[in-house]
Design a protein around this motif. Sequence first.
Motif, PDB file in Angstrom:
ATOM      1  N   UNK A 258       3.471 -85.084  32.182  1.00 25.55           N
ATOM      2  CA  UNK A 258       4.048 -84.254  31.132  1.00 25.55           C
ATOM      3  C   UNK A 258       5.575 -84.245  31.212  1.00 25.55           C
ATOM      4  N   UNK A 259       6.131 -84.407  32.405  1.00 25.30           N
ATOM      5  CA  UNK A 259       7.580 -84.599  32.501  1.00 25.30           C
ATOM      6  C   UNK A 259       7.999 -85.883  31.796  1.00 25.30           C
ATOM      7  N   UNK A 260       7.203 -86.945  31.965  1.00 26.61           N
ATOM      8  CA  UNK A 260       7.506 -88.210  31.296  1.00 26.61           C
ATOM      9  C   UNK A 260       7.404 -88.072  29.786  1.00 26.61           C
ATOM     10  N   UNK A 261       6.412 -87.313  29.316  1.00 27.51           N
ATOM     11  CA  UNK A 261       6.279 -87.097  27.868  1.00 27.51           C
ATOM     12  C   UNK A 261       7.529 -86.414  27.327  1.00 27.51           C
TER      13      UNK A 261
ATOM     14  N   UNK B   8      12.054 -87.134  24.090  1.00 27.91           N
ATOM     15  CA  UNK B   8      13.429 -86.847  23.675  1.00 27.91           C
ATOM     16  C   UNK B   8      14.158 -88.138  23.306  1.00 27.91           C
ATOM     17  N   UNK B   9      13.990 -89.183  24.112  1.00 24.71           N
ATOM     18  CA  UNK B   9      14.662 -90.451  23.830  1.00 24.71           C
ATOM     19  C   UNK B   9      14.204 -91.044  22.497  1.00 24.71           C
ATOM     20  N   UNK B  10      12.920 -90.963  22.214  1.00 23.08           N
ATOM     21  CA  UNK B  10      12.393 -91.526  20.964  1.00 23.08           C
ATOM     22  C   UNK B  10      12.885 -90.725  19.764  1.00 23.08           C
TER      23      UNK B  10
ATOM     24  N   UNK C 159      13.621 -79.955  21.273  1.00 28.80           N
ATOM     25  CA  UNK C 159      12.562 -79.001  20.920  1.00 28.80           C
ATOM     26  C   UNK C 159      11.258 -79.740  20.630  1.00 28.80           C
ATOM     27  N   UNK C 160      11.334 -80.817  19.868  1.00 24.01           N
ATOM     28  CA  UNK C 160      10.131 -81.573  19.530  1.00 24.01           C
ATOM     29  C   UNK C 160       9.514 -82.222  20.766  1.00 24.01           C
ATOM     30  N   UNK C 161      10.341 -82.678  21.695  1.00 25.57           N
ATOM     31  CA  UNK C 161       9.814 -83.279  22.921  1.00 25.57           C
ATOM     32  C   UNK C 161       9.019 -82.263  23.730  1.00 25.57           C
TER      33      UNK C 161
ATOM     34  N   UNK D  86      11.474 -79.576  31.550  1.00 26.31           N
ATOM     35  CA  UNK D  86      12.065 -80.129  32.765  1.00 26.31           C
ATOM     36  C   UNK D  86      12.339 -81.624  32.608  1.00 26.31           C
ATOM     37  N   UNK D  87      11.428 -82.345  31.940  1.00 26.28           N
ATOM     38  CA  UNK D  87      11.635 -83.770  31.710  1.00 26.28           C
ATOM     39  C   UNK D  87      12.844 -84.037  30.832  1.00 26.28           C
ATOM     40  N   UNK D  88      13.044 -83.228  29.801  1.00 26.85           N
ATOM     41  CA  UNK D  88      14.218 -83.387  28.939  1.00 26.85           C
ATOM     42  C   UNK D  88      15.503 -83.176  29.732  1.00 26.85           C
ATOM     43  N   UNK D  89      15.547 -82.122  30.551  1.00 27.13           N
ATOM     44  CA  UNK D  89      16.743 -81.856  31.346  1.00 27.13           C
ATOM     45  C   UNK D  89      16.988 -82.967  32.359  1.00 27.13           C
ATOM     46  N   UNK D  90      15.934 -83.452  32.998  1.00 28.57           N
ATOM     47  CA  UNK D  90      16.089 -84.565  33.935  1.00 28.57           C
ATOM     48  C   UNK D  90      16.643 -85.804  33.243  1.00 28.57           C
TER      49      UNK D  90
END
Length: 370
Positions: free
Chosen positions: A82-85, A90-92, A113-115, A258-262
């Motif tokens: 879920x961190x990868x998602x 976010x990148x996509x 937000x969407x990520x 957390x994934x977005x911030x990372x």
Amino acid sequence: MSEAVTRTERPARRSVHRPALLARRRTYVWAAGAVLLLALPFYVDRFWLQAGLFAMAAAIGATGLNLLTGATGQLSMGHAFFLAVGAYGYCVFAGDGADGLTGLGLPTWLAAVLAVLVAGVAGGVFSPIAGRLRGAYLGIATLALIFIGQHVLFNARDLTGGFNGRDVPPLSLFGLTFDDRELVVADVPFGSAEKLWYVGLVLLLAGGLFARGVLRGRPGRAMNAIRDHRVAAGVIGVPVARYRAAVFVLSSMYAGLAGVLLALVFQRTVPEYFGMTLSLDYLAMIVIGGLGSVSGAVIGAAFVSLLPQILTRYSDLLPLVSAPGTGGIAPGEAARYLYGAAVVAVVLFLPGGLVRITARQGRPTPQEDT
């Protein structure tokens, strides 16, 4: 007679004033900590700011996992999925397609937000499976998410960039872009790390307060009832299936955030990072810090995420620890040995986690209770 009465009243007075004194001290500590955190970008270098940002992201993800595993009793070993998602989502959403990869070109705040929402949807899709399984069976099922996620990340090259990963578009908010272009504040140059520091603080504070409210309210009591005895919780009227699904979605959204911030801190996402080792690290965080506690998740995340970076920073000063490829134990391996030993020590000697140490210090002594 009056002297005897006075002697008996003194402990009572002490016990009355003790909670107020502890509350006042706690307020001073929190205020001092807040001032220190706000001032750090003006005094410390980029290394420590990035280490702190990694710890903040880890604390956000660990808080979500603690809601799922610590408070509700659902073992998850697929948190890294879920961190990868969140990171790749976010990148996509924010990418403009200039690098040849798929990108929708949305505003970066909306992409973030969407990520997070997509990570929650992914958790919702998996929640019916989670609702049918318990214990080790659920852990093995969530572990399958890691292998599925790794396969997608390495092979869906148009979305993820494959083995090489993809660049992360910098966050833009209120006209301020959180990239490496320097912004001078009080004669201090602010780069991406300094700018993102305050974003990380806001996200960690908001996530921690929301999780604390959930745990202290009616949902928290229902979650603890499900953890302690699922059948009894259903008998007294708790909608077990609904709560288990909702907590899984909420935990996934925390992981997505957390994934977005990372991703913003790394500035480039690579599939290898979001593997099984990362999920095990998150389990270590909540066990070391304290299951079912927001402050425990923060303490455990700081311990697990900062330790490898500190060992890397000072590897030349430590015995048996050396830079990777030069012989001896690499800093990352040494860190895993140490917090593996910490997990064993906590399980054996401090079952409540490191957060129980601070809780014990706040309790009045037996003499003050009387």
